[in-house]
Every structure is written in C-alpha cells, then in structure tokens.
Enzyme design. Structure first.
Site, PDB file in Angstrom:
ATOM      1  N   PHE A   6     -44.885 137.470  51.406  1.00 35.73           N
ATOM      2  CA  PHE A   6     -46.174 138.030  51.911  1.00 35.73           C
ATOM      3  C   PHE A   6     -47.085 138.613  50.834  1.00 35.73           C
ATOM      4  CE2 PHE A   6     -48.575 141.562  53.955  1.00 35.73           C
ATOM      5  CZ  PHE A   6     -48.746 141.156  55.120  1.00 35.73           C
ATOM      6  N   GLU A   7     -46.599 139.091  49.815  1.00 32.41           N
ATOM      7  CA  GLU A   7     -47.385 139.705  48.753  1.00 32.41           C
ATOM      8  C   GLU A   7     -48.240 138.480  48.220  1.00 32.41           C
ATOM      9  OE1 GLU A   7     -43.995 140.712  48.467  1.00 32.41           O
ATOM     10  OE2 GLU A   7     -43.923 142.500  47.766  1.00 32.41           O
TER      11      GLU A   7
ATOM     12  N   CYS B 292     -39.024 137.140  11.980  1.00 39.69           N
ATOM     13  CA  CYS B 292     -40.205 137.652  12.748  1.00 39.69           C
ATOM     14  C   CYS B 292     -41.476 137.529  12.288  1.00 39.69           C
ATOM     15  CB  CYS B 292     -40.106 139.134  13.056  1.00 39.69           C
ATOM     16  SG  CYS B 292     -41.468 139.972  13.941  1.00 39.69           S
TER      17      CYS B 292
ATOM     18  N   ASN C   1     -48.372 143.229  26.194  1.00 42.25           N
ATOM     19  CA  ASN C   1     -47.243 142.595  27.124  1.00 42.25           C
ATOM     20  C   ASN C   1     -46.030 143.051  26.154  1.00 42.25           C
ATOM     21  OD1 ASN C   1     -48.384 141.199  29.354  1.00 42.25           O
ATOM     22  ND2 ASN C   1     -48.483 139.362  28.052  1.00 42.25           N
TER      23      ASN C   1
ATOM     24  N   HIS D  36     -41.267 142.408  18.389  1.00 43.78           N
ATOM     25  CA  HIS D  36     -42.043 143.280  17.204  1.00 43.78           C
ATOM     26  C   HIS D  36     -43.263 143.959  17.908  1.00 43.78           C
ATOM     27  CE1 HIS D  36     -43.065 144.214  12.857  1.00 43.78           C
ATOM     28  NE2 HIS D  36     -44.309 144.682  13.602  1.00 43.78           N
TER      29      HIS D  36
ATOM     30  N   HIS E 223     -59.123 149.626  30.624  1.00 46.08           N
ATOM     31  CA  HIS E 223     -60.501 149.010  31.162  1.00 46.08           C
ATOM     32  C   HIS E 223     -61.376 150.166  30.651  1.00 46.08           C
ATOM     33  CE1 HIS E 223     -58.305 146.573  34.579  1.00 46.08           C
ATOM     34  NE2 HIS E 223     -58.649 145.998  33.843  1.00 46.08           N
TER      35      HIS E 223
ATOM     36  N   SER F  41     -43.705 137.317  23.402  1.00 40.49           N
ATOM     37  CA  SER F  41     -43.051 136.166  22.683  1.00 40.49           C
ATOM     38  C   SER F  41     -42.184 136.956  21.809  1.00 40.49           C
ATOM     39  CB  SER F  41     -44.156 135.332  22.046  1.00 40.49           C
ATOM     40  OG  SER F  41     -45.243 136.301  21.307  1.00 40.49           O
TER      41      SER F  41
ATOM     42  N   GLN G  96     -47.353 144.378  48.777  1.00 40.77           N
ATOM     43  CA  GLN G  96     -46.393 145.560  49.749  1.00 40.77           C
ATOM     44  C   GLN G  96     -45.401 146.219  48.762  1.00 40.77           C
ATOM     45  OE1 GLN G  96     -42.854 145.088  49.993  1.00 40.77           O
ATOM     46  NE2 GLN G  96     -42.644 146.545  51.800  1.00 40.77           N
TER      47      GLN G  96
ATOM     48  N   GLY H 268     -42.956 137.973  29.469  1.00 40.22           N
ATOM     49  CA  GLY H 268     -43.477 137.149  28.654  1.00 40.22           C
ATOM     50  C   GLY H 268     -43.965 137.422  27.606  1.00 40.22           C
TER      51      GLY H 268
ATOM     52  N   CYS I 170     -43.647 140.514  11.343  1.00 40.64           N
ATOM     53  CA  CYS I 170     -43.060 141.544  10.189  1.00 40.64           C
ATOM     54  C   CYS I 170     -43.831 141.277   8.959  1.00 40.64           C
ATOM     55  CB  CYS I 170     -41.654 141.448   9.762  1.00 40.64           C
ATOM     56  SG  CYS I 170     -40.227 142.298  11.024  1.00 40.64           S
TER      57      CYS I 170
ATOM     58  N   HIS J 130     -46.501 145.063  19.449  1.00 41.97           N
ATOM     59  CA  HIS J 130     -47.741 144.549  19.157  1.00 41.97           C
ATOM     60  C   HIS J 130     -48.372 144.194  20.520  1.00 41.97           C
ATOM     61  CE1 HIS J 130     -45.343 140.921  20.733  1.00 41.97           C
ATOM     62  NE2 HIS J 130     -46.575 140.470  20.981  1.00 41.97           N
TER      63      HIS J 130
ATOM     64  N   HIS K 126     -40.177 146.649  12.641  1.00 46.07           N
ATOM     65  CA  HIS K 126     -39.755 145.869  13.662  1.00 46.07           C
ATOM     66  C   HIS K 126     -39.018 146.397  15.254  1.00 46.07           C
ATOM     67  CE1 HIS K 126     -38.811 141.634  15.152  1.00 46.07           C
ATOM     68  NE2 HIS K 126     -37.558 141.909  15.361  1.00 46.07           N
TER      69      HIS K 126
ATOM     70  N   GLN L 231     -52.525 142.722  22.343  1.00 46.49           N
ATOM     71  CA  GLN L 231     -53.331 141.657  22.024  1.00 46.49           C
ATOM     72  C   GLN L 231     -54.552 142.273  22.368  1.00 46.49           C
ATOM     73  OE1 GLN L 231     -52.850 137.634  23.205  1.00 46.49           O
ATOM     74  NE2 GLN L 231     -50.800 137.954  23.952  1.00 46.49           N
TER      75      GLN L 231
ATOM     76  N   ARG M 160     -37.650 151.308  54.163  1.00 48.54           N
ATOM     77  CA  ARG M 160     -37.002 150.057  53.903  1.00 48.54           C
ATOM     78  C   ARG M 160     -36.221 150.105  52.680  1.00 48.54           C
ATOM     79  NH1 ARG M 160     -39.475 145.127  51.834  1.00 48.54           N
ATOM     80  NH2 ARG M 160     -38.489 143.523  52.634  1.00 48.54           N
ATOM     81  N   THR M 161     -36.385 151.233  51.952  1.00 53.88           N
ATOM     82  CA  THR M 161     -35.779 151.538  50.729  1.00 53.88           C
ATOM     83  C   THR M 161     -34.092 151.386  50.767  1.00 53.88           C
ATOM     84  OG1 THR M 161     -36.124 153.693  51.070  1.00 53.88           O
ATOM     85  CG2 THR M 161     -37.282 152.731  49.271  1.00 53.88           C
TER      86      THR M 161
ATOM     87  N   ALA N 243     -46.196 131.605  12.530  1.00 47.98           N
ATOM     88  CA  ALA N 243     -46.080 130.205  13.067  1.00 47.98           C
ATOM     89  C   ALA N 243     -47.076 129.152  12.908  1.00 47.98           C
ATOM     90  CB  ALA N 243     -45.820 130.299  14.702  1.00 47.98           C
TER      91      ALA N 243
END
Ligand code: H2U
Ligand code: ZN
Length: 337
Positions: free
Chosen positions: A312-313, A50, A152, A163, A277, A160, A319, A158, A53, A165, A112, A167, A26-27, A59
């Site tokens: 489907f996934e 930031c 991430n 910089h 893991h 944020s 897939q 997603g 930093c 980092h 940064h 978690q 299918r590629t 925040a």
C-alpha cells in the site's frame, strides 16, 4: 492533543502536502516476516583496509592524507559532474535535461570506530562548521542551485563503509524533496510554517524528544518512518551559515543527543539516513525556508525488524502502526548523555 483517535486516521504532512495513514490499533499484530542479522562488531580505531581511514589509499587510487579532524574530498565515483555536457530532450512528452553537480565525501572523524553520537562536543562542532563551510563554498558557485548534505548510516541503509562519514551533493536544479517542502513553506500564509509548527509542538509536548537552548528534536506529527525525527532551530534560520557560534554548539549538542538516543533504543548503532534542508543557493531570497534536519531510520520493532515501504505504501500512501506520540515517548525515555 487528546483529540487524536486510536482508530485508523490519516495525517497531513504540512511540509510536503502528502498524507500518511496511521493505524494505531495494529501494533499488536503477529510478525513472521524477515529477521535481519545483527552485526555489532567492535571496530578498531584504525582499519588498514578502510578507504576512509587517514593515510590509506582509496578505491580510486588516491591516497587520503593523515588527517586529524574532519576531512572533505571530492567523491572518486561522483554521481554528478561539474562540466556542462550535452543537450536535453523535450518532444512535448519525453523530457530530459542535462544536470551538473559536485559530490563530496565528509569524513567526520579520523577515528574508524566512532559515530556522531560518540564524538566529543568540540569534534561535533567541527563537523557542523565543515557542513556550513561546504554549503557556503558550493552554494557560491553561480550554477549551483541546491546543496544537499546527508549521512547514510549502516549497511541496512546502503552505507558502503562504517567509517563515520557523510556526503554532499550540490546540484544545478532543485531536487524533488526540497522542492516539495519549499513550495509548501512558500505557500504558507503565516510568516513561517516551521516556526509556527515548532511553537505548536512545544505547546503540546507529546512529540518532543529532546531540546537545548537553540534546537529541538521531535517526532513530526506526520512522521512516516517509525522513529523518524526532525531537528529544528528555535528561531528562524534559513541555512547553516546563518548560525552563530552558540547556535552551532547547540546543533552539535542536539545531534549528539539524538543519535545517542537512537543507539540506545535497540542497543545497536542505529541505521538511518539523515540530512539538512536549507535555503536553495539559486540566488533567490527564500525568506520562508527554515533550516531543519530529517532523520529517517528504517527500524521498526527491534535491531532486526525493519519497516518496508511496500504494498500500500509503495502503490498508494505511506502507513505507520506505532503512533508518532508513542515513538517520541520511547525516544524521550532513553538517556541522551
Ligand atoms: P556511502 O557510504 O554513503 O555510500 O558513501 C561513501 C561514498 O564514498 C560513495 O559515494 C565514495 C563512494 O563513491 N568513495 C570514494 O569517493 N572513494 C573511495 O575510495 C571509496 C568510496
Ligand atoms: Zn576507517
């Protein structure tokens, strides 16, 4: 493995017990879907706006000290709280249980503008040591059953903030993904599922991306994401704390290599979620748990065309189109230095 067909087939993920559908033919299909904007701005070494930093106010109002290496702090907006609170619900049908936890943020570098792949080997080694220390410290709390270390990276995933980092979420109970993988490893009739799997992959070679004396990076036989990879120690280790100094240097080296390969694939800071893991910290022995890192990058065919887990996934089964073997070949062909 010459037996693998070019025709649609499904592969078993030995780590989760779940199947993935592979559609190599299918590629060549045309693409008229979403094209995302590439934002590859040059970042400054220090960004006064930031919150990660050195010396800046976060925040939540807390001031981050002027750190010059890796820096760990308690997440100001933690998803889990350490205090035991409230009862659960279990009426035989609906079940809810209280969950305690601790969430931390790990700034990999004061710079940064850096990423894991752009950091020096000694700086990367410090990140590995920090992860191991955090696993030991959080895992030693008598109520912490599992420590999830992850990164991430990229707005597409997603994250944020650019910089560098990651978690850490330490939880009372074992989350779904490690629970599936540990069950599969525990049920494996040989000594260790991932030791045997790595030996098979090294024998075959077609899915190996990179390696050093201590670690191997490969596209798993059962990969779901187009350029998904697995990082495995060559010998059996259950956690980061089991690694000695040279093992840790090896892990730092392979993480740098893998992320540099990713960044060169489409010429952008490659987005992904990655994480380790390891052996749970619930007091059990878990002799068959084999330390590993997963990289789950969302991109498919360019800096802007991503894979979606939809249709489907989402309703039936994951897939993929490009085969794990061709993804490994493409990553292998890139420069890792
Ligand atoms: P992500 O980029 O992976 O979302 O991680 C950033 C984390 O940093 C996020 O969990 C925390 C957010 O709660 N954070 C703070 O703890 N303090 C801040 O000042 C901003 C962000
Ligand atoms: Zn910053």
């Amino acid at each position: 493995m010459d037996l693998l067909p070019d025709a649609p087939h499904r592969r078993l993920n030995r780590l989760t017990g779940e199947w993935v559908l592979v559609s190599p033919h299918r590629t060549a299909r045309p693409w008229q879907g979403q094209v995302e904007e590439t934002t590859q701005e040059k970042r400054p070494e220090y960004d006064p706006s930031c919150y990660l930093c050195p010396g800046n106010t976060r925040a939540g109002g807390v001031k981050t000290p002027v750190y010059d290496s890796t820096y760990v702090f308690d997440n100001d907006f933690a998803a889990l709280l350490p205090e035991a609170a409230g009862g659960g619900v279990d009426d035989g049908l609906l079940v809810a249980r209280p969950e305690r936890g601790l969430c931390r943020v790990v700034c990999f570098s004061p710079r940064h503008d850096l990423t894991l792949g752009g950091m020096s080997q000694p700086a990367l080694r410090t990140v590995v040591d920090t992860w191991a220390d955090q696993y030991a410290e959080l895992g030693a709390l008598d109520w912490v059953g599992h420590v999830q270390i992850f990164e991430n990276r990229g707005a597409m995933m997603g994250a944020s903030n650019p910089h560098p980092h990651g978690q850490i979420w330490a939880t009372e109970s074992l989350p779904n993904e490690p629970a599936k993988e540990l069950a599969q490893q525990a049920e494996y009739t040989g000594d260790c599922l991932l030791c045997d799997y790595l030996a098979a992959e090294l024998g075959d070679g077609s899915r190996i991306v990179d390696s050093n004396e201590h670690f191997v990076s490969l596209v798993p036989f059962w990969a779901v994401w187009p350029f998904e990879t697995l990082v495995l120690p060559r010998v059996h280790h259950g956690s980061l704390t089991d690694l000695d100094g040279t093992d840790r240097d090896g892990l730092a080296d392979i993480l740098g290599r893998v992320t540099r390969r990713y960044d060169r694939l489409f010429g952008i800071t490659f987005p992904y979620s990655m994480g380790f893991h390891q052996r749970p910290t619930d007091g059990g022995d878990h002799p068959k748990a084999h330390l590993h890192a997963h990289f789950y990058p969302p991109l498919l065919r360019s800096a802007t065309v991503r894979k979606f887990m939809v249709g489907f996934e989402l309703l039936a089964q994951p897939q993929r189109d490009i085969t794990p073997e061709s993804a490994a070949q493409r990553l292998r062909d890139l420069d890792s230095d």
